[in-house]
Design a protein around this motif. Structure first.
Motif, PDB file in Angstrom:
ATOM      1  N   LYS A   9       0.766  -1.137  -0.101  1.00  0.00           N
ATOM      2  CA  LYS A   9       0.037   0.022  -0.031  1.00  0.00           C
ATOM      3  C   LYS A   9       1.018   1.215  -0.087  1.00  0.00           C
ATOM      4  N   LYS A  10       2.099   1.240   0.687  1.00  0.00           N
ATOM      5  CA  LYS A  10       2.707   2.525   0.928  1.00  0.00           C
ATOM      6  C   LYS A  10       3.604   2.582  -0.350  1.00  0.00           C
ATOM      7  N   THR A  56       1.473   3.992  -3.107  1.00  0.00           N
ATOM      8  CA  THR A  56       1.205   5.436  -2.600  1.00  0.00           C
ATOM      9  C   THR A  56       2.469   6.369  -3.295  1.00  0.00           C
ATOM     10  N   THR A 111       2.293   9.176  -6.005  1.00  0.00           N
ATOM     11  CA  THR A 111       2.247  10.551  -5.848  1.00  0.00           C
ATOM     12  C   THR A 111       3.522  11.162  -6.738  1.00  0.00           C
ATOM     13  N   SER A 122       0.869  12.415   1.525  1.00  0.00           N
ATOM     14  CA  SER A 122      -0.135  11.223   0.794  1.00  0.00           C
ATOM     15  C   SER A 122       0.083   9.794   1.871  1.00  0.00           C
TER      16      SER A 122
END
Length: 667
Positions: free
Chosen positions: A377-378, A381, A385, A430
């Motif tokens: 997930k990170k 992200t 971004t 974010s």
């Protein structure tokens, strides 16, 4: 002859009168019975006190040794409470002096002699011949200690005899061993046999108890009883007395060998069994005058005085031959010392010291889990971004640490790193993170790193680090375990390479915890002879738990009440004394031709430096200051100047600073 008799009687009479007059002028208290009883009881009590303290030293001497050696640097009352000797502080000191510093276990021979002295003064009686027992005790003290000291020197590793030999015995054995080598053992046996042969009459010794007892009883008492019982022994005794007188006369008239012509006065002289003429005749130079016998006819019951014949010798002065001494070089001498005694071991000063065990630390370790879903997930992200700002990435990987996860990105070709750096706040927004740290680029690698805090952090325990192979097998001079790095590997650094350490942070950020970790890691790795601490704690509570290591590790001024310094005046004096110690150490390094403390100690361990010239094994000194800002406000330049000197010059001679403050600034 009659006149001489009268003169002798008169002399005895006058001497007796002088004695009576002298005793009459003595104070009454010195000749009173009370003083004799008090003195006798005191000496007997001292002998019994020595006996129990010596016996207790066998069981408690090793435990009390460090307390006795640190007597003058600590409070006497505090040291006395730590003594384990049965007879307390004085018993430990007496047994330490007699057994450890002097004659070892042979010191037990002193107790019967001291007891007999008190018994004689108290009861005015004699148990055994004092002079004979004195010779035996004196011989036994030196022989037994030297005999046990020889086994200490020749033993490999720690010898059990080292505790019983005493320093005098080891010194005597060392001298004999350096002179005659392995023949020292046989030489000591020969000395013992010779002493027994000259001290005992083997013709009179038997298994009869009365004869053995007569050996220790005074000779006058036994002889008078035997003479009254058997008159035949009187004549035999008179013959022995006359023979002894003649033998003494012959011994007194013996001469040393001379290599010149001499003249002997007119007497009946026998040389080699033939009588010589009574006139003065020259004697050849090859004669040995030890063979000359002088016969003198003496009258019975008359005092005989003999004058030794004087010899007039004319000798030509000859120049003494000059002997050339082969002076060994320093390297050869040090090699010989190392081969004979081995390298110097500084840990022998506290050979019974035991390192702290890991049982003192807690086992609890909270491990936080980072799931794959969180990583995916990170990472997605971060990629989205960067793509939103039109920055392409070839790939991204993650390294999970205990508190932070490192995401490594490889940007596309031709992409400016400055554009990625400017997006640090946007990426943090974010990710909904408290804050991130961007490393662009990472040193030695063609990637850009982003450190993101984990949602579930894991606590790294100190025990897990100190129990690791990296720390146990570390060969660093002053190893400090600081935790785990971003890749979850144990991070251990060397304080001597840093060489000073500044710990900064706001209140509650863990400065005191960091100090405790640094001190604990050094305590688990170093011996007290290799490391000393100087702790300065203006808050008086942060470093107070290290009071327990005061005896071995903490260094302080002689007039300091506590080893951990809290008073500002004592802080100034301590820092100035450290500057003096720094100058002294630099002078020693200059004389030894060394550049740093490690080279100096290596030379000293290899016995290349002479302690008689002032050289010594120098431990590392770690100065720890908590809340430097408070000291700067109270003391100002008095603290600033010595700290600046130590920070600039103290690295090479093994003095290192660890300073903690809330806000480091220029002023």
């Amino acid at each position: 002859m009659a006149a001489s008799r009268i003169s002798n009687k008169e002399r005895k009479k006058t001497s007796s009168e002088n004695k009576t007059s002298w005793t009459s002028t003595m104070p009454a208290i010195l000749t009173s019975k009370r003083l004799q009883v008090l003195t006798g009881f005191s000496i007997i009590f001292f002998a019994i006190y020595l006996a129990f303290s010596f016996i207790s030293y066998i069981f408690t001497g090793q435990a009390d040794q460090s307390v006795i050696e640190s007597l003058f640097s600590e409070n006497v009352l505090r040291s006395g409470k730590e003594i384990q000797n049965w007879l307390g502080f004085m018993g430990a000191i007496l047994s330490y002096i007699f057994i450890y510093q002097c004659f070892g276990i042979a010191s037990f021979l002193l107790i019967p002699s001291i007891f007999h002295l008190g018994y004689k003064i108290l009861y005015q009686k004699v148990i055994f011949s004092e002079w004979r027992v004195f010779k035996m005790v004196l011989f036994g003290l030196f022989w037994i200690s030297a005999f046990l000291g020889y086994f200490v020197l020749t033993a490999e590793g720690e010898s059990p005899f080292g505790f019983f030999a005493g320093k005098i015995g080891i010194l005597l054995a060392d001298i004999l061993n350096s002179m005659i080598g392995f023949a020292t053992f046989f030489f000591l046996i020969l000395i013992f046999v010779a002493f027994v042969a000259f001290s005992f009459d083997f013709k009179d010794i038997s298994f009869d108890f009365e004869k053995i007892k007569a050996f220790f009883v005074q000779e006058k008492q036994t002889e008078t009883k035997a003479n009254h019982a058997n008159p035949q022994k009187i004549k035999e005794k008179e013959k022995e007395i006359t023979v002894n007188k003649k033998e003494k006369i012959k011994e007194e008239t013996a001469f040393e060998p001379i290599e010149k012509q001499t003249e002997i006065p007119q007497k009946n002289v026998e040389i080699g069994g033939e009588k010589s003429l009574p006139s003065k005749m020259p004697i050849q130079t090859d004669l040995n005058l030890n063979k000359i016998k002088v016969e003198i006819e003496e009258e019975e019951n008359l005092p005989v005085s003999i004058e030794k014949p004087t010899l007039q010798i004319e000798e030509e002065q000859k120049d003494a031959p000059k002997t050339s001494k082969n002076l060994l070089s320093t390297e050869e001498l040090s090699q010989n010392l190392v081969e004979q005694f081995g390298e110097y071991d500084p840990t022998l000063t506290l050979s019974n010291y035991k390192y702290p065990t890991l049982d003192l630390l807690n086992i609890s370790e909270q491990k936080g889990k980072v799931t794959e879903e969180e990583l995916v997930k990170k990472s997605d992200t971060i990629i989205k971004t960067l793509e939103y700002f039109k920055i392409g990435i070839k790939g991204i990987t993650a390294k999970i640490g205990p508190t932070v996860t490192l995401y490594e990105m490889v940007p596309q070709d031709g992409m400016k790193i400055s554009r990625i750096k400017n997006l640090e706040d946007d990426i943090a927004l974010s990710l909904s993170a408290l804050g991130i740290r961007m490393i662009a680029p990472m040193p030695g690698r063609g990637v850009i790193g982003i450190e993101v805090p984990n949602e579930n952090r894991s606590m790294v325990s100190l025990r897990s680090i100190l129990d690791s192979e990296e720390f146990r097998n570390s060969n660093k001079d002053l190893p400090i375990a600081l935790g785990r790095d971003i890749s979850n590997k144990i991070f251990i650094t060397d304080l001597t390479k840093m060489p000073h350490l500044l710990i900064a942070g706001a209140t509650g950020q863990g400065k005191s915890v960091g100090l405790n970790v640094v001190l604990a890691s050094l305590l688990y790795k170093k011996h007290p002879s290799e490391l000393k601490f100087v702790l300065i704690d203006p808050k008086k509570v942060e470093l107070s738990l290290f009071n327990k290591i005061e005896r071995h590790f903490l260094a302080s001024l002689p007039n300091a009440e506590e080893a951990i310094i809290t008073d500002t005046k004592m802080v100034v004096n301590t820092l100035q004394s450290l500057c003096i110690e720094m100058d002294v150490r630099y002078n020693l390094l200059k004389e030894a031709g060394c550049r740093n403390l490690k080279e100096y100690n290596e030379k000293f361990v290899k016995r290349q430096l002479n302690p008689e010239d002032g050289h010594r094994f120098m431990p590392y000194i770690v100065l720890v200051i908590d809340e430097l800002a408070d000291l700067m406000l109270t003391a100002g330049k008095e603290v600033e100047t010595p700290i600046a000197r130590l920070a600039q010059l103290a690295r090479a001679i093994g003095i290192h600073l660890i300073v903690a403050t809330q806000r480091p600034s220029v002023n």
